[in-house]
Every structure is written in structure tokens, then in C-alpha cells.
Design an enzyme around this catalytic site. Structure first.
Site, PDB file in Angstrom:
ATOM      1  N   ASN A  43       0.848  -1.214   0.000  1.00 22.28           N
ATOM      2  CA  ASN A  43       0.000   0.000   0.000  1.00 22.28           C
ATOM      3  C   ASN A  43       0.872   1.248   0.000  1.00 22.28           C
ATOM      4  OD1 ASN A  43      -3.070  -0.432   0.285  1.00 22.28           O
ATOM      5  ND2 ASN A  43      -2.160  -2.033   1.545  1.00 22.28           N
ATOM      6  N   HIS A  69      -8.298  -0.596   6.780  1.00 28.13           N
ATOM      7  CA  HIS A  69      -8.529  -1.895   7.418  1.00 28.13           C
ATOM      8  C   HIS A  69      -9.098  -2.855   6.359  1.00 28.13           C
ATOM      9  CE1 HIS A  69      -9.236  -4.724  10.623  1.00 28.13           C
ATOM     10  NE2 HIS A  69     -10.457  -4.914  10.171  1.00 28.13           N
ATOM     11  N   ASP A 101      -9.160   0.559  15.076  1.00 29.73           N
ATOM     12  CA  ASP A 101     -10.162   0.411  13.989  1.00 29.73           C
ATOM     13  C   ASP A 101     -11.509   1.007  14.368  1.00 29.73           C
ATOM     14  OD1 ASP A 101      -8.846  -2.899  13.564  1.00 29.73           O
ATOM     15  OD2 ASP A 101      -8.228  -1.015  12.624  1.00 29.73           O
TER      16      ASP A 101
HETATM   17  C1  GRF Z   1      -3.267  -4.320   4.308  1.00 32.37           C
HETATM   18  O1  GRF Z   1      -4.079  -5.455   4.097  1.00 32.37           O
HETATM   19  C2  GRF Z   1      -4.019  -3.310   5.141  1.00 32.37           C
HETATM   20  O2  GRF Z   1      -5.420  -3.339   4.957  1.00 32.37           O
HETATM   21  C3  GRF Z   1      -3.706  -3.741   6.529  1.00 32.37           C
HETATM   22  O3  GRF Z   1      -2.368  -4.194   6.500  1.00 32.37           O
HETATM   23  C4  GRF Z   1      -2.085  -4.668   5.176  1.00 32.37           C
HETATM   24  C5  GRF Z   1      -0.836  -3.972   4.706  1.00 32.37           C
HETATM   25  O4  GRF Z   1      -0.371  -4.613   3.588  1.00 32.37           O
HETATM   26  N1  GRF Z   1      -3.885  -2.656   7.456  1.00 32.37           N
HETATM   27  P1  GRF Z   1       0.943  -3.975   2.874  1.00 32.37           P
HETATM   28  O5  GRF Z   1       2.071  -3.999   3.889  1.00 32.37           O
HETATM   29  O6  GRF Z   1       0.587  -2.573   2.471  1.00 32.37           O
HETATM   30  O7  GRF Z   1       1.195  -4.886   1.695  1.00 32.37           O
END
Ligand code: GRF
Length: 189
Positions: free
Chosen positions: A14, A104, A145
Site C-alpha cells: 500500500n 482496514h 479500527d
Molecule cells: C493491508 O491489508 C491493510 O489493509 C492492513 O495491512 C495490510 C498492509 O499490507 N492494514 P501492505 O504492507 O501494504 O502490503
């Protein structure tokens, strides 16, 4: 220029999408990557993208103002949690009111709270025979959350869904929507 710190504890997929989205922006700068784990993939992403990064010391994070002071000294205006597994201390929330958002991998208020992350979330959703799951982007407050929801996106759950296949669908939603939602929040939309 709005300077953003991205907090992450894992792979950082992300964080990478967010970095790419704002590359070349003249209003938003991803100025710092903050990780709770010294071997997190997100640190490599920071390095590859010439973004400064820090690794948090848990005791200092939880019980001192050291990092609030650091973020303010760096001129950080906004904080994005992208897979950050520690609870944000109230001192940081007070320093950044309505300026910390989180993503989340489920449809809050269900399937959230302490320990509900990664495959645990997807296992619970499938075990409950939910017909759909999705993502929730929300403001961060003192509880896990729990802050006001900003955005949700949805995906169907098939009869043969597994936590891995659901995780894949969820990641696609995250990568598709999170950067744009951050941009809208930062532009005051
Ligand atoms: C994602 O699934 C997000 O929703 C959760 O942690 C994960 C992070 O994944 N909070 P990445 O490290 O960004 O691949």
C-alpha cells in the site's frame, strides 16, 4: 506542500502505491516512512524511492513524546497508517487531530479491533459465511479500527473463497482506492 508520513509494519504494497500516486505532485509529499519492524519490506521501498525512514522503538513510541517531536520537527502535516500493527498512542492522536487515517481489510465496524489483521480478518469473515467483504478507510482515534469511516469498497465472497484468495481481492481494492481517498482527504474534499 502537505508532508505525509506513512506508517507500515509489513510488505508495504500500500505504501508503494501511495508513493507512486503522489510522485511528481506539487501539493503532497510522502516525506517519511515509519516502520515498527526493522526488517519490514516497506523500508526497502522507502530506500528504493529515496524516502527517509525510521524504525520505531516500541517503549519510546508508547511512553514518550519523542516521535511526536520528531514528526513535528520534520514538518509532517498528516499521517497515513498502511498496515501499521501498533495502536497509535493518544499523544500522537492529540498532536494530529483528524490527521491520521488507517486502512482496514474488512468492512468495519465488523471484523476489527485488536488482533484482527491480515489473514485473521479473512478467516473470520469466511468462517462467518459473509457474502461480501471489503476495505474500510477511517480516521484513527484512541481505539483500534474505531474512528469515523471515510470510505468503503466491497468485494463478493465465493462459495470456494479461501483466506488467500480473499486477501488478494482485498489487496486489489486497497491498491485501487487508498491513494485516491488520501488525495481527496488531503484536498479537503
Ligand atoms: C493491508 O491489508 C491493510 O489493509 C492492513 O495491512 C495490510 C498492509 O499490507 N492494514 P501492505 O504492507 O501494504 O502490503
Amino acid at each position: 506542500m502537505i508532508k505525509v508520513a506513512v506508517f507500515a509494519s509489513g510488505k508495504g504494497s500500500n505504501a508503494l502505491q501511495i508513493i507512486r500516486h503522489f510522485k511528481g505532485s506539487n501539493t503532497v509529499k510522502i516525506a517519511l516512512i515509519v516502520s515498527s519492524k526493522k526488517d519490514a519490506g516497506v523500508l526497502e521501498i522507502a530506500n528504493d524511492n529515496n524516502i527517509p525512514s525510521i524504525i520505531l522503538d516500541k517503549t519510546a513510541f508508547v511512553s514518550t513524546n519523542e516521535y511526536v517531536d520528531l514528526l513535528q520537527k520534520e514538518g509532517i502535516n498528516f499521517i497515513v497508517l498502511a498496515g501499521f500493527l501498533w495502536k497509535v498512542p493518544s499523544s500522537l492522536i492529540k498532536a494530529y487531530p483528524q490527521k491520521i487515517i488507517n486502512i482496514h481489510p474488512a468492512l468495519l465496524p465488523n471484523y476489527g479491533g485488536k488482533g484482527m489483521y491480515g489473514h485473521f480478518v479473512h478467516e473470520a469473515v469466511i468462517a462467518a459465511k459473509e457474502k461480501q467483504s471489503g476495505i474500510t478507510i477511517h480516521y484513527v482515534d484512541e481505539l483500534y479500527d474505531h474512528g469515523a469511516t471515510i470510505f468503503q469498497a466491497f468485494c463478493d465472497i465465493s462459495e470456494t473463497e479461501t483466506p488467500d484468495t480473499l486477501a488478494e481481492k482485498i489487496h486489489l481494492l486497497e491498491h485501487a482506492y487508498f491513494p485516491g481517498v488520501i488525495e481527496k482527504v488531503l484536498s479537503g474534499d
